[in-house]
Write an enzyme that holds these catalytic residues in place. Structure first.
Site, PDB file in Angstrom:
ATOM      1  N   CYS A   1      38.442  39.770  45.910  1.00  0.00           N
ATOM      2  CA  CYS A   1      37.679  40.096  44.672  1.00  0.00           C
ATOM      3  C   CYS A   1      36.875  39.114  44.181  1.00  0.00           C
ATOM      4  O   CYS A   1      36.940  37.873  44.498  1.00  0.00           O
ATOM      5  CB  CYS A   1      38.701  40.551  43.676  1.00  0.00           C
ATOM      6  SG  CYS A   1      38.190  41.014  41.953  1.00  0.00           S
TER       7      CYS A   1
ATOM      8  N   ASP B   1      36.588  37.948  41.276  1.00  0.00           N
ATOM      9  CA  ASP B   1      37.371  37.521  40.096  1.00  0.00           C
ATOM     10  C   ASP B   1      37.189  35.701  40.562  1.00  0.00           C
ATOM     11  O   ASP B   1      37.759  35.341  41.564  1.00  0.00           O
ATOM     12  CB  ASP B   1      38.856  37.774  39.962  1.00  0.00           C
ATOM     13  CG  ASP B   1      39.323  37.433  38.849  1.00  0.00           C
ATOM     14  OD1 ASP B   1      39.525  36.287  38.637  1.00  0.00           O
ATOM     15  OD2 ASP B   1      39.933  38.375  37.869  1.00  0.00           O
TER      16      ASP B   1
ATOM     17  N   ARG C   1      38.966  33.657  39.811  1.00  0.00           N
ATOM     18  CA  ARG C   1      40.512  33.017  39.586  1.00  0.00           C
ATOM     19  C   ARG C   1      41.235  33.040  41.213  1.00  0.00           C
ATOM     20  O   ARG C   1      42.168  32.324  41.226  1.00  0.00           O
ATOM     21  CB  ARG C   1      41.376  33.591  38.432  1.00  0.00           C
ATOM     22  CG  ARG C   1      40.810  33.232  37.153  1.00  0.00           C
ATOM     23  CD  ARG C   1      41.653  34.187  36.106  1.00  0.00           C
ATOM     24  NE  ARG C   1      41.261  35.539  36.395  1.00  0.00           N
ATOM     25  CZ  ARG C   1      41.669  36.506  35.660  1.00  0.00           C
ATOM     26  NH1 ARG C   1      42.558  36.447  34.659  1.00  0.00           N
ATOM     27  NH2 ARG C   1      41.480  37.932  35.870  1.00  0.00           N
TER      28      ARG C   1
ATOM     29  N   HIS D   1      44.369  41.277  44.101  1.00  0.00           N
ATOM     30  CA  HIS D   1      45.291  40.479  43.179  1.00  0.00           C
ATOM     31  C   HIS D   1      45.970  41.266  41.976  1.00  0.00           C
ATOM     32  O   HIS D   1      45.106  42.234  41.532  1.00  0.00           O
ATOM     33  CB  HIS D   1      44.345  39.238  42.653  1.00  0.00           C
ATOM     34  CG  HIS D   1      43.439  39.577  41.751  1.00  0.00           C
ATOM     35  ND1 HIS D   1      43.308  39.326  40.281  1.00  0.00           N
ATOM     36  CD2 HIS D   1      42.130  40.075  42.025  1.00  0.00           C
ATOM     37  CE1 HIS D   1      42.230  39.839  39.896  1.00  0.00           C
ATOM     38  NE2 HIS D   1      41.427  40.356  40.834  1.00  0.00           N
TER      39      HIS D   1
ATOM     40  N   CYS E   1      43.934  42.812  38.327  1.00  0.00           N
ATOM     41  CA  CYS E   1      42.573  42.859  38.621  1.00  0.00           C
ATOM     42  C   CYS E   1      41.850  43.855  37.495  1.00  0.00           C
ATOM     43  O   CYS E   1      42.119  44.752  37.447  1.00  0.00           O
ATOM     44  CB  CYS E   1      42.434  43.725  39.895  1.00  0.00           C
ATOM     45  SG  CYS E   1      40.664  43.740  40.518  1.00  0.00           S
TER      46      CYS E   1
END
Ligand SMILES: [Zn+2]
Length: 215
Positions: A40, A42, A44, A96, A99
């Site tokens: 992803c 993302d 993080r 994750h 999400c």
């Protein structure tokens, strides 16, 4: 501040050179990662950081909600290059929990173009339907969709002509489905790996067993 990024970069490059004066010369001369990471976007969930892999050790493709769209020429180009030229041994689809892409797909609101991108997640959720935790346990329901989404992408990858043709030629490539916890920093194996044509169907089998139950 943007200037901080350059400052950090200079310090990092100096440290690398101090540890090994040939570090960048060696890295520039050869790229031979064993892993392709499909994760992803993302911020993080940075592949290198959470796996402890160095530059040169993992080839990375990231998009919102780690999706494998069948006609995504960006992902397919990355996959073909990783399989045919870099000869990676493992393809890891890593989702994750928590999400934002999965949440946006399921919240019933209109967000824009991203709604088209996220359509496969709604399809997956509809397919598993009654076997998911109910709306009264919304967070657990979303977490299950995050997991099932990863499994579905592993199955989708296993069916791509790129992977099928590599397996047919006897190439040892395994596709794995993992999920990362934002709240504990840990990776979990979703046990849906596929390493040959026979595994492609198995990998697509949702872990809630809705297929086995006749859905
Ligand atoms: Zn995400």
């Amino acid at each position: 501040m943007l200037s901080d990024l350059f400052e950090h970069n200079r310090r990092w490059a100096d440290e690398k050179r101090r540890d090994d004066p040939d570090y960048f010369r060696k890295l520039a001369g050869l790229q031979r990662p064993e892993y392709l990471w499909i994760g992803c976007s993302d911020s993080r969930v940075p592949a290198n950081v959470i796996t402890g892999l160095e530059p040169g050790e993992v080839f990375v493709h990231r998009n919102v909600a780690n999706l494998v769209h069948r006609a995504d020429v960006n992902l397919l180009s990355v996959l073909e290059f990783a399989v045919e030229t870099l000869e990676v041994k493992h393809v890891i689809v890593c989702g994750h929990y928590g999400c934002g892409g999965v949440r946006a797909a399921m919240d019933g609101n209109r967000h824009g173009v991203i709604d088209h991108w996220l359509q496969p997640i709604r399809d997956i959720a509809d397919g598993c339907g009654e076997f998911l935790p109910g709306e009264d346990d919304r967070e657990r329901r979303l977490d299950r969709i995050c997991e099932i989404n990863v499994q579905a992408q592993v199955a989708g990858l296993a069916r791509t002509p790129i992977i099928q043709s590599a397996w047919k030629r006897g190439r040892a490539i395994a596709i794995h489905g993992w999920i990362y916890g934002l709240d504990d920093g840990l990776l979990r194996n979703l046990e849906c790996s596929a390493s040959g044509p026979g595994d492609a169907v198995k990998a697509g089998r949702c872990s809630c067993h809705c297929i086995d139950k006749g859905q």
